[in-house]
Scaffold this active site. Structure first.
Site, PDB file in Angstrom:
ATOM      1  N   LYS A  92       0.857  -1.184   0.000  1.00 23.37           N
ATOM      2  CA  LYS A  92       0.000   0.000   0.000  1.00 23.37           C
ATOM      3  C   LYS A  92       0.890   1.229   0.000  1.00 23.37           C
ATOM      4  O   LYS A  92       1.825   1.336   0.801  1.00 23.37           O
ATOM      5  CB  LYS A  92      -0.881   0.004   1.266  1.00 23.37           C
ATOM      6  CG  LYS A  92      -1.798   1.203   1.359  1.00 23.37           C
ATOM      7  CD  LYS A  92      -3.089   0.977   0.608  1.00 23.37           C
ATOM      8  CE  LYS A  92      -3.850   2.249   0.307  1.00 23.37           C
ATOM      9  NZ  LYS A  92      -3.351   2.953  -0.919  1.00 23.37           N
ATOM     10  N   GLN A 113       7.255   3.684   3.899  1.00 22.92           N
ATOM     11  CA  GLN A 113       5.844   3.291   3.931  1.00 22.92           C
ATOM     12  C   GLN A 113       5.622   2.010   4.748  1.00 22.92           C
ATOM     13  O   GLN A 113       4.595   1.863   5.394  1.00 22.92           O
ATOM     14  CB  GLN A 113       5.348   3.104   2.493  1.00 22.92           C
ATOM     15  CG  GLN A 113       3.842   3.299   2.315  1.00 22.92           C
ATOM     16  CD  GLN A 113       3.428   4.754   2.178  1.00 22.92           C
ATOM     17  OE1 GLN A 113       4.106   5.536   1.542  1.00 22.92           O
ATOM     18  NE2 GLN A 113       2.322   5.114   2.784  1.00 22.92           N
ATOM     19  N   LYS A 116       5.456   3.233   8.401  1.00 21.54           N
ATOM     20  CA  LYS A 116       4.307   4.126   8.567  1.00 21.54           C
ATOM     21  C   LYS A 116       3.004   3.324   8.581  1.00 21.54           C
ATOM     22  O   LYS A 116       2.160   3.489   9.456  1.00 21.54           O
ATOM     23  CB  LYS A 116       4.290   5.129   7.408  1.00 21.54           C
ATOM     24  CG  LYS A 116       3.196   6.164   7.483  1.00 21.54           C
ATOM     25  CD  LYS A 116       2.910   6.842   6.156  1.00 21.54           C
ATOM     26  CE  LYS A 116       4.142   7.410   5.482  1.00 21.54           C
ATOM     27  NZ  LYS A 116       3.797   8.410   4.449  1.00 21.54           N
ATOM     28  N   LYS A 128       5.244   1.703  -3.089  1.00 22.98           N
ATOM     29  CA  LYS A 128       5.221   3.076  -3.624  1.00 22.98           C
ATOM     30  C   LYS A 128       5.493   3.013  -5.115  1.00 22.98           C
ATOM     31  O   LYS A 128       6.096   2.054  -5.594  1.00 22.98           O
ATOM     32  CB  LYS A 128       6.315   3.914  -2.965  1.00 22.98           C
ATOM     33  CG  LYS A 128       6.062   5.401  -3.023  1.00 22.98           C
ATOM     34  CD  LYS A 128       5.198   5.843  -1.858  1.00 22.98           C
ATOM     35  CE  LYS A 128       4.809   7.293  -1.939  1.00 22.98           C
ATOM     36  NZ  LYS A 128       4.235   7.737  -0.658  1.00 22.98           N
ATOM     37  N   GLY A 167      -2.614   8.321  -4.124  1.00 22.19           N
ATOM     38  CA  GLY A 167      -1.940   9.534  -4.564  1.00 22.19           C
ATOM     39  C   GLY A 167      -0.698   9.849  -3.743  1.00 22.19           C
ATOM     40  O   GLY A 167      -0.453   9.267  -2.687  1.00 22.19           O
ATOM     41  N   ASP A 168       0.092  10.753  -4.263  1.00 21.17           N
ATOM     42  CA  ASP A 168       1.222  11.365  -3.567  1.00 21.17           C
ATOM     43  C   ASP A 168       1.459  12.662  -4.346  1.00 21.17           C
ATOM     44  O   ASP A 168       0.519  13.148  -5.018  1.00 21.17           O
ATOM     45  CB  ASP A 168       2.446  10.420  -3.598  1.00 21.17           C
ATOM     46  CG  ASP A 168       3.537  10.835  -2.606  1.00 21.17           C
ATOM     47  OD1 ASP A 168       3.389  10.553  -1.411  1.00 21.17           O
ATOM     48  OD2 ASP A 168       4.537  11.466  -3.014  1.00 21.17           O
ATOM     49  N   THR A 212      -4.414  13.550   5.520  1.00 23.38           N
ATOM     50  CA  THR A 212      -3.000  13.697   5.888  1.00 23.38           C
ATOM     51  C   THR A 212      -2.797  14.988   6.692  1.00 23.38           C
ATOM     52  O   THR A 212      -2.154  14.987   7.745  1.00 23.38           O
ATOM     53  CB  THR A 212      -2.083  13.677   4.647  1.00 23.38           C
ATOM     54  OG1 THR A 212      -2.498  12.613   3.798  1.00 23.38           O
ATOM     55  CG2 THR A 212      -0.637  13.491   5.028  1.00 23.38           C
ATOM     56  N   ASN A 243      -1.978  19.222  -1.207  1.00 25.13           N
ATOM     57  CA  ASN A 243      -3.038  18.606  -0.395  1.00 25.13           C
ATOM     58  C   ASN A 243      -2.704  18.559   1.101  1.00 25.13           C
ATOM     59  O   ASN A 243      -3.544  18.907   1.942  1.00 25.13           O
ATOM     60  CB  ASN A 243      -3.305  17.194  -0.941  1.00 25.13           C
ATOM     61  CG  ASN A 243      -4.179  16.373  -0.038  1.00 25.13           C
ATOM     62  OD1 ASN A 243      -3.687  15.661   0.842  1.00 25.13           O
ATOM     63  ND2 ASN A 243      -5.482  16.506  -0.200  1.00 25.13           N
ATOM     64  N   SER A 380      -6.835   5.808   3.789  1.00 24.92           N
ATOM     65  CA  SER A 380      -6.857   4.933   2.607  1.00 24.92           C
ATOM     66  C   SER A 380      -7.246   3.514   3.015  1.00 24.92           C
ATOM     67  O   SER A 380      -8.029   2.854   2.328  1.00 24.92           O
ATOM     68  CB  SER A 380      -5.478   4.893   1.941  1.00 24.92           C
ATOM     69  OG  SER A 380      -5.312   5.981   1.063  1.00 24.92           O
TER      70      SER A 380
HETATM   71  N1  GLU Z   1       1.183   9.105  -0.387  1.00 23.84           N
HETATM   72  C1  GLU Z   1       0.645   9.021   0.942  1.00 23.84           C
HETATM   73  C2  GLU Z   1       1.750   8.639   1.893  1.00 23.84           C
HETATM   74  O1  GLU Z   1       2.877   9.055   1.721  1.00 23.84           O
HETATM   75  C3  GLU Z   1      -0.613   8.175   1.020  1.00 23.84           C
HETATM   76  C4  GLU Z   1      -0.486   6.771   0.533  1.00 23.84           C
HETATM   77  C5  GLU Z   1      -1.810   6.007   0.468  1.00 23.84           C
HETATM   78  O2  GLU Z   1      -2.858   6.569   0.756  1.00 23.84           O
HETATM   79  O3  GLU Z   1      -1.741   4.830   0.108  1.00 23.84           O
HETATM   80  O4  GLU Z   1       1.558   7.977   2.875  1.00 23.84           O
END
Ligand code: GLU
Length: 448
Positions: A92, A113, A116, A128, A167-168, A212, A243, A380
């Site tokens: 994810k 990630q 996190k 990612k 998204g990112d 976020t 965002n 998410s």
């Molecule tokens: N891009 C965001 C992050 O850095 C969200 C990733 C997601 O929602 O999967 O965590």
């Protein structure tokens, strides 16, 4: 065995295997150094090679993304997806569209990630992706054709139980829409849970857009409350105007803070009357213009060229919400000299290792990205839950869950820091708490 030299050896291997990938090295170094006391207490992680395995992606996909621009010219970009770790759930993580994207950037983001996502307490692994495509100045049609081409390869690697992108930087609602449309067409199947950050009318979750930024402020508030303090009446500087920045500004203002600055890659706005977030939203989300245009609406605000100078503004709370390594040692020094009391990372790895070290040494309350910006990916995961049960929760329900998740992340990171004798060091705490859950799952699965 000396655990510091053991992790040093692993770090040398990472450098050798990933030559020149400085961002990835940086992300790995920070985590490895945090893990030394954990390995001393849990030698079984060493026997089972958990750390040796966790620094190597399970899979990395790189592909050609050809598309035709509005002048009929063929353009070629490079696409990436790193599927870093699936021990606790499907991969994810977001997709980033920015000219700086390369293997190092994608690997550092995918690596972060893992921890996190684990910290959110939800069942999601780490991944990612992205491309060096630059959405700036592109028409809607060009963005659509790019997204369709990107998904024409990516679709075979993802799925609601395999890998769930979102998204990112450079990927918001518009791009997710195009990506989802192409996925649905290729698969002939309405797999809503294959992407998150979707529009509300086709399977998206309320609060995902705000998550976020809101989550960041819930985290900061919890961190300040611990010291008998609060964000109310504090002067706040935010970098970025995308965002994360927009909804961090909005929530900080709602809680009574005075946000005096925000920025984009060209420069920053200082508005002593407080940033007008509706204008920032309109400029960035609707008109896709530079932040400089803010002056057209607020004549007494100031615009300064050079985005990193935003950190020269005196503030109590600094929230880097732009991009990696935007606070270096000298910006950190300036913030400290100006009396900053808290720094929390809305972007991914916005502080260099030296800057982070300085904040910690000077007792600045420091919320590392893995903990402080986890609200986006947490919601998410809640979007995935809603897709699975084919129901939508209300804004209030999701917001309440988000708040609780951010508080839990703080508590867990703080408890882990204390357990390993590093009280108040949330960098070490977040790394350890995030690591342990993944490590234990990897142990349970065997050497795989
Ligand atoms: N891009 C965001 C992050 O850095 C969200 C990733 C997601 O929602 O999967 O965590």
């Amino acid at each position: 065995m000396n655990m510091q030299s053991y992790v040093n050896e692993i770090f040398e291997t990472v450098k050798k295997r990933n030559p020149g990938e400085s961002e990835f090295h940086q992300a790995v170094k920070e985590v490895l150094d945090s893990l030394v006391p954990v390995l001393e207490k849990h030698p079984e992680y060493v026997t089972e090679g958990v750390v040796d395995r966790i620094v190597e992606p399970e899979r990395m996909i790189m592909f050609r993304v050809p598309w035709v621009d509005d002048n009929g010219k063929v353009q070629v970009n490079r696409g990436f997806r790193v599927q870093f770790n699936s021990a606790i759930g499907p991969y994810k993580g977001g997709l980033r569209l920015h000219p700086s994207v390369n293997g190092s950037i994608i690997k550092f983001l995918g690596f972060e990630q893992i921890f996190k996502n684990s910290l959110t307490g939800l069942p999601i692994g780490g991944g990612k992706g992205g491309s060096d495509f630059d959405p700036k100045g592109k028409s809607d049609r060009e963005v659509m054709r790019f997204c369709q081409s990107f998904m024409s390869e990516l679709y075979r690697h993802i799925g609601q139980f395999t890998d769930v992108p979102a998204g990112d930087i450079g990927v918001g609602g518009r791009e997710i829409g195009y990506l989802f449309g192409q996925y649905k067409k290729l698969k002939n199947s309405y797999d809503a849970g294959v992407l998150t950050g979707k529009g509300l009318n086709y399977g998206g979750s309320l609060t995902r857009t705000e998550a976020t930024g809101y989550g960041l402020i819930y985290f900061v508030e919890r961190m300040l409350n611990e010291k008998g303090n609060s964000i109310k009446d504090k002067t706040v500087v935010v970098s970025g105007s995308g965002n994360v920045a927009i909804y961090a500004i909005q929530k900080a203002q709602e809680l009574g803070a005075k946000v005096v600055a925000c920025s984009d890659s060209a420069g920053y706005i200082y508005d002593k009357n407080g940033i007008d977030v509706e204008i920032v939203k309109r400029l960035k989300e609707v008109e896709r213009k530079r932040i400089k245009e803010y002056l057209n609406y607020h004549k007494d605000a100031e615009y300064h060229e050079g985005s990193t100078d935003v950190w020269t503004i005196k503030c109590d709370v600094a929230l880097p919400c732009a991009t990696q390594n935007e606070i270096d040692e000298s910006s950190a020094k300036t913030l400290i000299d100006n009396g900053v009391i808290a720094v929390a990372e809305g972007a991914n790895m916005p502080s260099t290792l030296e800057a982070t070290e300085l904040f910690l040494e000077n007792n600045v309350l420091f919320g590392p990205a893995k903990a402080a910006n986890a609200g986006g990916v947490a919601v998410s995961a809640l979007e995935m839950s809603q897709n699975s049960i084919r129901l939508s929760w209300t804004f209030e329900e999701v917001d309440e869950k988000l708040k609780q998740i951010m508080i839990n992340i703080y508590e867990n990171a703080s408890a882990a820091a204390k357990e390993y004798g590093k009280e108040d060091n949330l960098v070490v705490g977040a790394n350890i708490a995030g690591f342990k859950k993944v490590a234990d799952a990897m142990m349970a699965h065997g050497v795989i």
